[in-house]
Structure formats: C-alpha cells, structure tokens
Design a protein around this motif. Structure first.
Motif, PDB file in Angstrom:
ATOM      1  N   LYS A 131       0.431  13.407  -9.372  1.00  0.00           N
ATOM      2  CA  LYS A 131       0.845  12.224  -8.631  1.00  0.00           C
ATOM      3  C   LYS A 131       0.108  10.998  -9.164  1.00  0.00           C
ATOM      4  O   LYS A 131      -1.082  11.064  -9.476  1.00  0.00           O
ATOM      5  N   SER A 132       0.799   9.879  -9.282  1.00  0.00           N
ATOM      6  CA  SER A 132       0.183   8.652  -9.795  1.00  0.00           C
ATOM      7  C   SER A 132      -0.954   8.185  -8.885  1.00  0.00           C
ATOM      8  O   SER A 132      -0.828   8.193  -7.662  1.00  0.00           O
TER       9      SER A 132
ATOM     10  N   ASN B 113      -2.024  11.258   0.758  1.00  0.00           N
ATOM     11  CA  ASN B 113      -1.987  10.956  -0.680  1.00  0.00           C
ATOM     12  C   ASN B 113      -3.146  11.595  -1.424  1.00  0.00           C
ATOM     13  O   ASN B 113      -2.985  12.072  -2.553  1.00  0.00           O
TER      14      ASN B 113
ATOM     15  N   ARG C  53       0.500  -2.366  -2.721  1.00  0.00           N
ATOM     16  CA  ARG C  53       0.487  -1.054  -2.077  1.00  0.00           C
ATOM     17  C   ARG C  53      -0.300  -0.037  -2.898  1.00  0.00           C
ATOM     18  O   ARG C  53       0.174   1.044  -3.239  1.00  0.00           O
ATOM     19  N   THR C  54      -1.502  -0.421  -3.279  1.00  0.00           N
ATOM     20  CA  THR C  54      -2.338   0.456  -4.093  1.00  0.00           C
ATOM     21  C   THR C  54      -3.802   0.315  -3.701  1.00  0.00           C
ATOM     22  O   THR C  54      -4.167  -0.560  -2.911  1.00  0.00           O
ATOM     23  N   GLU C  55      -4.632   1.156  -4.277  1.00  0.00           N
ATOM     24  CA  GLU C  55      -6.054   1.182  -3.954  1.00  0.00           C
ATOM     25  C   GLU C  55      -6.773   0.054  -4.702  1.00  0.00           C
ATOM     26  O   GLU C  55      -6.698  -0.022  -5.930  1.00  0.00           O
TER      27      GLU C  55
ATOM     28  N   ASN D 254      -1.777   5.274  -8.624  1.00  0.00           N
ATOM     29  CA  ASN D 254      -1.387   3.931  -8.178  1.00  0.00           C
ATOM     30  C   ASN D 254      -0.774   4.000  -6.778  1.00  0.00           C
ATOM     31  O   ASN D 254       0.426   3.819  -6.589  1.00  0.00           O
ATOM     32  N   CYS D 255      -1.629   4.293  -5.785  1.00  0.00           N
ATOM     33  CA  CYS D 255      -1.179   4.441  -4.400  1.00  0.00           C
ATOM     34  C   CYS D 255      -2.368   4.152  -3.479  1.00  0.00           C
ATOM     35  O   CYS D 255      -3.508   4.050  -3.943  1.00  0.00           O
ATOM     36  N   ILE D 256      -2.097   4.035  -2.196  1.00  0.00           N
ATOM     37  CA  ILE D 256      -3.185   3.861  -1.230  1.00  0.00           C
ATOM     38  C   ILE D 256      -3.733   5.244  -0.887  1.00  0.00           C
ATOM     39  O   ILE D 256      -2.960   6.180  -0.643  1.00  0.00           O
ATOM     40  N   TYR D 257      -5.049   5.373  -0.873  1.00  0.00           N
ATOM     41  CA  TYR D 257      -5.665   6.694  -0.695  1.00  0.00           C
ATOM     42  C   TYR D 257      -5.717   7.124   0.774  1.00  0.00           C
ATOM     43  O   TYR D 257      -6.778   7.220   1.382  1.00  0.00           O
TER      44      TYR D 257
ATOM     45  N   TYR E   7      -3.636  -3.930  -0.900  1.00  0.00           N
ATOM     46  CA  TYR E   7      -3.092  -3.201   0.248  1.00  0.00           C
ATOM     47  C   TYR E   7      -1.747  -3.746   0.724  1.00  0.00           C
ATOM     48  O   TYR E   7      -0.848  -2.995   1.074  1.00  0.00           O
TER      49      TYR E   7
END
Length: 301
Positions: free
Chosen positions: A71-72, A81, A264-266, A74-77, A260
């Motif tokens: 999984k990428s 996720n 929509r990423t960390e 590039n996402c919110i942890y 955020y």
C-alpha cells in the motif's frame, strides 16, 4: 528470452521498469490486483498479494521475481491504514517465498523493493550498516526486511533495495512538488534542512537489471544517488528548472494543515528526511548516469 515477474508492478516504479526490461529483450509478466490481460507486450496476471493460486505457475521457470507490492505510504496514518501498510508488505513477501519454494525450476533471483525510511529522520550520513531510526515508518521497514530474509531460498539469490526519492516523468514522488512549484508555492518545506536522497528513474531501472544479471549482487543496497541534498537545495533546483523565481517557504504548521486537509497524507513525509549514500553500489562500481540534481531534474521535468 528470459522471463521476469513483477509482483505489484502496476505502479509508477513497476511500469517504468517493465518498459525498460522490454527494451532489454526480457519477457515481462506483472502480477496485479486488476484483471488479467495482455497489453503492450506485457502479460498481466491477477493475484491478491497473499494467497497461492494459479499465478504460482508463472514463477516456475522464470529468471527473477521483483516485488513492488505494498500500500502506498502517501496516506494518513490511521489505525486501519497502518495495518494495511504493514500487512500488504509482509503478506506479499510471504506468499512469494512460498511460491518460489514450490517451484521445480525456481527463479535465480528474488529482488525486493524496500525503503530508505528505515534510517528514520536523520541528517547524519547513512550507508547500509548504519543504525535504524525510530517511528512507525521504521517499524514497517524492519518488519518487511525481517520477513524477506527470514526464509531460506536454497536456489534463489536475494537482493533488497532501500529505494530513495525517485525522479521520473509521468508520476511518482516528484509530481506533487511540481504542482506546488507551478502554483508558485514551491518554497522551502519546514526547516528545509531535512535531506532528500534522490535517484533518477534510469539509474533505478539499471539497478534492478544489475540485481537480475549480476551474481555478485546479494543482500541489502541503498538505491539512491551519491549526492543527497537538503529540501531547501532541492526546491531551489526544481524552481530553477521549472523557470520559477522565489517562492514563499511553507512553515511546518502550514505543512501539517495542508497535508491533512488538502493532500490527505502524512505531514512527516515532507518534514522528515535522511542523508543516504549508496556505498555498496559504489563498491560494486555501479555507474550512475545522474549524479547532479539539476541534470536529473532537467531530464524529468
């Protein structure tokens, strides 16, 4: 014609490597969560990344397996996720190991795409034997690598590349930064002192070919150029190449907010970095085409 299996090869790195391998007269099969099909000389076989199925017969008799599955980041942890980030990596490695062990004619090489994130957030120069950092990203990498080296594959050489920030056309990590620069928002991110260990896609592809072809390639390698730069230097070079002047810096609180709410990423992905060198590749006399950042950016932008 030698056959290469790219597990999870439908993303940016896998797609670029597939095209590169075709030019080198390899046969390419991609294991994908999408539909099975034949397209642009590439065979796509459906798999789920965790269970043994019909796809296993593709591994038998192949020359090498290269695993990009995961999984990428590039996402919110979120909790969900985080679990998916770890499990998607561990499960794919496990099932590929099982598949290789079940082969009558196993591949001679199993190459795993890993990450330099294992060194954490550090300005000290990191080579392959350097200490690991701390935090969730480090934990992912450690569990991933532990699984990769846990299972003995008697007839298959194992190579793991800790990959840096790859620069290439049409996608990848560079795209969001290019977008910011085009909107005149490409200033220094956070303190600007965090390092970016970058790598041109052509050099990245050639590293994978070396891992397939050269029997002396075994174990862990840092897959990055020999010339890491700070975020401040990186953004300055990117603005120059894109014909943009000074841009306002993005202080850390703004980066947190933007990451955020908009991206929509960390936010840690932009605010942390590591200063890595490819010691083992240099010891192997690997020849880099791109060692100057500006030269690499001109080619990709």
């Amino acid at each position: 014609m030698k056959k290469i299996i790219l597990a999870g090869g439908s993303g940016f790195l896998g797609g670029k490597l597939a095209a590169y391998l075709l030019k080198r007269n390899y046969e390419v099969t991609i294991l994908t969560r999408g539909k099975g099909r034949k397209e642009n000389q590439i065979t796509y076989i459906h798999w789920d990344g965790e269970t043994m199925n019909d796809w296993v017969s593709e591994i038998d008799g192949s020359d090498a397996v290269i695993n990009f599955t995961g999984k990428s980041v590039n996402c919110i942890y979120t909790k969900k996720n985080k679990q998916a980030l770890i499990e998607s990596r561990i499960h794919s490695v496990k099932v590929l190991q099982e598949a290789i062990l079940s082969c009558k004619n196993p591949p001679q090489a199993f190459v795993q795409a890993g990450s330099l994130a294992i060194y954490g957030n550090t300005k000290q120069v990191c080579e392959e034997t350097s200490e690991h950092g701390e935090g969730f990203s480090v934990e992912i990498c450690e569990k991933w690598e532990e699984q990769f080296f846990r299972v003995e594959l008697p007839e298959t050489r194992k190579v793991l590349y800790r990959i840096g920030f790859v620069l290439g056309k049409g996608g990848g990590a560079l795209d969001p930064l290019k977008k910011l620069v085009s909107l005149n928002l490409g200033g220094t991110v956070g303190s600007g002192t965090q390092y970016i260990s970058w790598l041109h896609i052509d050099d990245c592809n050639e590293m994978f070919v070396k891992a397939i072809e050269e029997k002396t390639y075994e174990g862990i390698f840092n897959a990055t150029s020999p010339t890491p730069v700070t975020n401040k230097e990186f953004m300055k070079s990117l603005r120059k190449v894109m014909g943009k002047g000074w841009s306002p810096p993005a202080p850390a609180p703004l980066v947190w907010l933007g990451a955020y709410t908009v991206m929509r990423t960390e936010p840690s992905l932009a605010l942390t970095g590591r200063n890595c060198i490819p010691k083992r590749l240099l010891d192997q006399h690997f020849s880099f085409q791109y060692v100057e950042l500006e030269h690499a950016l001109k080619d990709t932008v």
